[in-house]
Design a protein around this motif. Structure first.
Motif: not given
Length: 275
Positions: A31-32, A175-180, A183-185
């Motif tokens: 998704a990212f 969406a890329a920012l939120v998913v990134g 995932l980072g968290g």
């Protein structure tokens, strides 16, 4: 030509199952990268003045829209890794039924003629859920994708004064920012093998960015109601394309549930079209 553009967009959207099954990475990771690559492809088509026109009072609705879009992306692609593509695409197409229920939120009167389409849709959802393992998170995530997809449509309707290209870039980039960040968290790595990266690039460009541009171009001359009916080809194409590429065969119950669900959606769209 405009109708052909919308049909081509539906065909490109229908490759989601084949891409997801072929890439075979974790859903949030796909998704990212899909959202990121789609954003990079769409950015050259964004003009500076479109950004400047954004009304400050719309930012809360924009934030909610981006959140729904990110949720839809994670739920949809993760569901693809857990159940059949047919289950996922049919359950995501519950969105028009949820949109009908959201009419009062948009200041629109709920039409009583929606009860029959909603009833057919609920029967379809019941058959799909009964025909699958109800303990499988895949079918529930697919249903969440439908709910969040409806949320995207509702907020797009509220933001109809804004430029559609600008909103599309915001959705994919957000969406890329939120998913990134998600995932980072979680301590997940975003690194992917080179060959998977190329497939993800095609996933973002061909399955997301290009069809959105074709769809927007087609809507310049085709009504929204007619476009809604034409995009019903996506859930019809999706299981067939997935079968051709990866050989996945849905169950008979999946097709029965999809038939009820799509009948309800088509009936509602055709009634709008007739008006």
């Amino acid at each position: 030509m405009a109708r052909l553009m919308i049909l081509l967009a539906a065909l490109l959207w229908s490759t989601s199952g084949a891409f997801s099954k072929s890439i075979a990475l974790e859903g949030p990771t796909m998704a990212f990268w899909r959202a990121l690559f789609a954003t990079l492809v769409l950015l050259p088509f964004l003009r500076r003045e479109r950004v400047k026109r954004t009304t400050p009072r719309h930012w809360s609705a924009i934030g909610a829209m981006v959140f729904c879009f990110a949720t839809m992306n994670i739920a949809f692609i993760t569901a693809m890794t857990m159940t059949t593509a047919a289950n996922v695409i049919f359950l995501q197409y519950t969105a028009p039924l949820f949109i009908a229920l959201a009419a009062p939120f948009l200041g629109e009167k709920f039409d009583r003629e929606n009860w029959l389409p909603l009833g057919l849709g609920l029967v379809g959802v019941g058959v799909l859920m009964w025909g699958s393992d109800p303990r499988s998170p895949g079918v529930w995530l697919a249903l969440l994708a439908g709910v969040s997809y409806a949320g995207v449509a509702v907020f797009l309707r509220k933001l109809r004064e804004e430029n559609s290209v600008w909103l599309t870039v915001l959705n994919h980039g957000g969406a890329a920012l939120v998913v990134g960040v998600f995932l980072g968290g979680m301590g997940k790595s975003l690194a992917v093998p080179f060959d998977k990266g190329l497939m993800l690039l095609a996933f973002g460009a061909l399955q997301m960015a290009l069809p959105y541009m074709l769809f927007a171009r087609g809507l310049q001359t085709v009504s929204a109601q007619e476009a809604g009916v034409l995009t019903l080809f996506e859930p019809l194409f999706n299981p067939f394309v997935t079968f051709l590429i990866v050989g996945e065969v849905p169950s008979h119950r999946t097709f029965w549930g999809g038939a009820f669900l799509l009948s309800g959606v088509a009936l509602r769209l055709l009634r709008s079209w007739r008006r």
